[in-house]
Design a protein around this motif. Structure first.
Motif, PDB file in Angstrom:
ATOM      1  N   HIS A  30     -32.011  10.824 154.477  1.00 38.72           N
ATOM      2  CA  HIS A  30     -32.191  11.951 153.892  1.00 38.72           C
ATOM      3  C   HIS A  30     -31.241  11.985 152.505  1.00 38.72           C
ATOM      4  N   PRO A  31     -32.084  11.598 151.431  1.00 36.19           N
ATOM      5  CA  PRO A  31     -31.611  11.419 149.908  1.00 36.19           C
ATOM      6  C   PRO A  31     -30.794  12.821 149.595  1.00 36.19           C
ATOM      7  N   HIS A  32     -29.745  12.620 149.254  1.00 37.65           N
ATOM      8  CA  HIS A  32     -28.876  13.693 148.613  1.00 37.65           C
ATOM      9  C   HIS A  32     -27.818  13.289 147.620  1.00 37.65           C
ATOM     10  N   GLU A  33     -27.245  14.397 146.917  1.00 35.04           N
ATOM     11  CA  GLU A  33     -26.080  14.250 145.885  1.00 35.04           C
ATOM     12  C   GLU A  33     -25.131  14.831 146.748  1.00 35.04           C
ATOM     13  N   LEU A  34     -23.849  14.155 146.946  1.00 33.72           N
ATOM     14  CA  LEU A  34     -22.744  14.683 147.609  1.00 33.72           C
ATOM     15  C   LEU A  34     -21.553  14.822 146.443  1.00 33.72           C
ATOM     16  N   ARG A  35     -20.890  16.105 146.612  1.00 35.42           N
ATOM     17  CA  ARG A  35     -19.931  16.460 145.619  1.00 35.42           C
ATOM     18  C   ARG A  35     -18.574  16.672 146.567  1.00 35.42           C
ATOM     19  N   LEU A  36     -17.740  15.838 146.518  1.00 32.43           N
ATOM     20  CA  LEU A  36     -16.419  16.178 147.202  1.00 32.43           C
ATOM     21  C   LEU A  36     -15.592  17.120 146.586  1.00 32.43           C
ATOM     22  N   ALA A  37     -15.054  18.297 147.126  1.00 32.21           N
ATOM     23  CA  ALA A  37     -14.313  19.269 146.574  1.00 32.21           C
ATOM     24  C   ALA A  37     -13.102  19.116 147.297  1.00 32.21           C
ATOM     25  N   ASP A  38     -11.857  18.955 146.519  1.00 28.88           N
ATOM     26  CA  ASP A  38     -10.613  18.916 147.119  1.00 28.88           C
ATOM     27  C   ASP A  38      -9.999  20.312 146.974  1.00 28.88           C
ATOM     28  N   ILE A  39      -9.874  20.902 148.404  1.00 29.47           N
ATOM     29  CA  ILE A  39      -9.498  22.445 148.291  1.00 29.47           C
ATOM     30  C   ILE A  39      -8.003  22.446 147.837  1.00 29.47           C
ATOM     31  N   THR A  40      -7.030  21.455 148.026  1.00 23.02           N
ATOM     32  CA  THR A  40      -5.860  21.701 147.537  1.00 23.02           C
ATOM     33  C   THR A  40      -5.482  21.898 146.166  1.00 23.02           C
ATOM     34  N   SER A  41      -6.719  21.805 145.113  1.00 19.98           N
ATOM     35  CA  SER A  41      -6.634  21.977 143.885  1.00 19.98           C
ATOM     36  C   SER A  41      -6.547  23.305 143.456  1.00 19.98           C
ATOM     37  N   ASN A  42      -6.942  24.144 144.316  1.00 22.11           N
ATOM     38  CA  ASN A  42      -7.521  25.538 144.141  1.00 22.11           C
ATOM     39  C   ASN A  42      -7.040  26.685 144.961  1.00 22.11           C
ATOM     40  N   ALA A  43      -6.209  27.501 144.763  1.00 19.81           N
ATOM     41  CA  ALA A  43      -5.896  28.322 145.546  1.00 19.81           C
ATOM     42  C   ALA A  43      -6.829  29.102 146.556  1.00 19.81           C
ATOM     43  N   THR A  44      -7.774  29.464 145.601  1.00 20.60           N
ATOM     44  CA  THR A  44      -9.056  30.282 146.359  1.00 20.60           C
ATOM     45  C   THR A  44      -9.750  29.507 147.365  1.00 20.60           C
ATOM     46  N   LEU A  45      -9.676  28.148 147.000  1.00 22.45           N
ATOM     47  CA  LEU A  45     -10.541  27.219 148.081  1.00 22.45           C
ATOM     48  C   LEU A  45      -9.571  26.839 149.044  1.00 22.45           C
ATOM     49  N   MET A  46      -8.345  26.862 148.937  1.00 23.32           N
ATOM     50  CA  MET A  46      -7.494  26.812 150.125  1.00 23.32           C
ATOM     51  C   MET A  46      -7.423  28.102 151.173  1.00 23.32           C
TER      52      MET A  46
END
Length: 84
Positions: A30-46
């Motif tokens: 299942h070919p795909h591009e994966l981006r890992l997003a570290d939620i600790t770098s952004n208060a909104t993501l946290m």
């Protein structure tokens, strides 16, 4: 068109590491591009993802933990079908 996905994670999260590894193994079928997003770098993501990680965002949908390989494969398959 290549499928694009984001995996919301944080350092030390073994479930996140497991999901990222499973997505890596699924890439061949299942070919795909994966981006890992570290939620600790952004208060909104946290705020949005802190209690739900790992979270896979793909094709406008979000899949919360737990994310076993079967769930990840189904998400990739559904997202690919929408691209066609």
């Amino acid at each position: 068109m290549t499928l694009s996905a984001t995996l919301y994670t944080k350092p030390g999260c073994h479930l996140c590491e497991d999901a990222a590894a499973a997505l890596g193994r699924l890439r061949a079928g299942h070919p795909h591009e994966l981006r890992l997003a570290d939620i600790t770098s952004n208060a909104t993501l946290m705020r949005d993802y802190g209690e739900r990680i790992p979270v896979l965002a793909i094709a406008g949908l979000e899949y919360d933990a737990p994310l076993p390989a079967a769930v990840l494969e189904r998400a990739l398959r559904q997202a690919a079908a929408e691209l066609r």
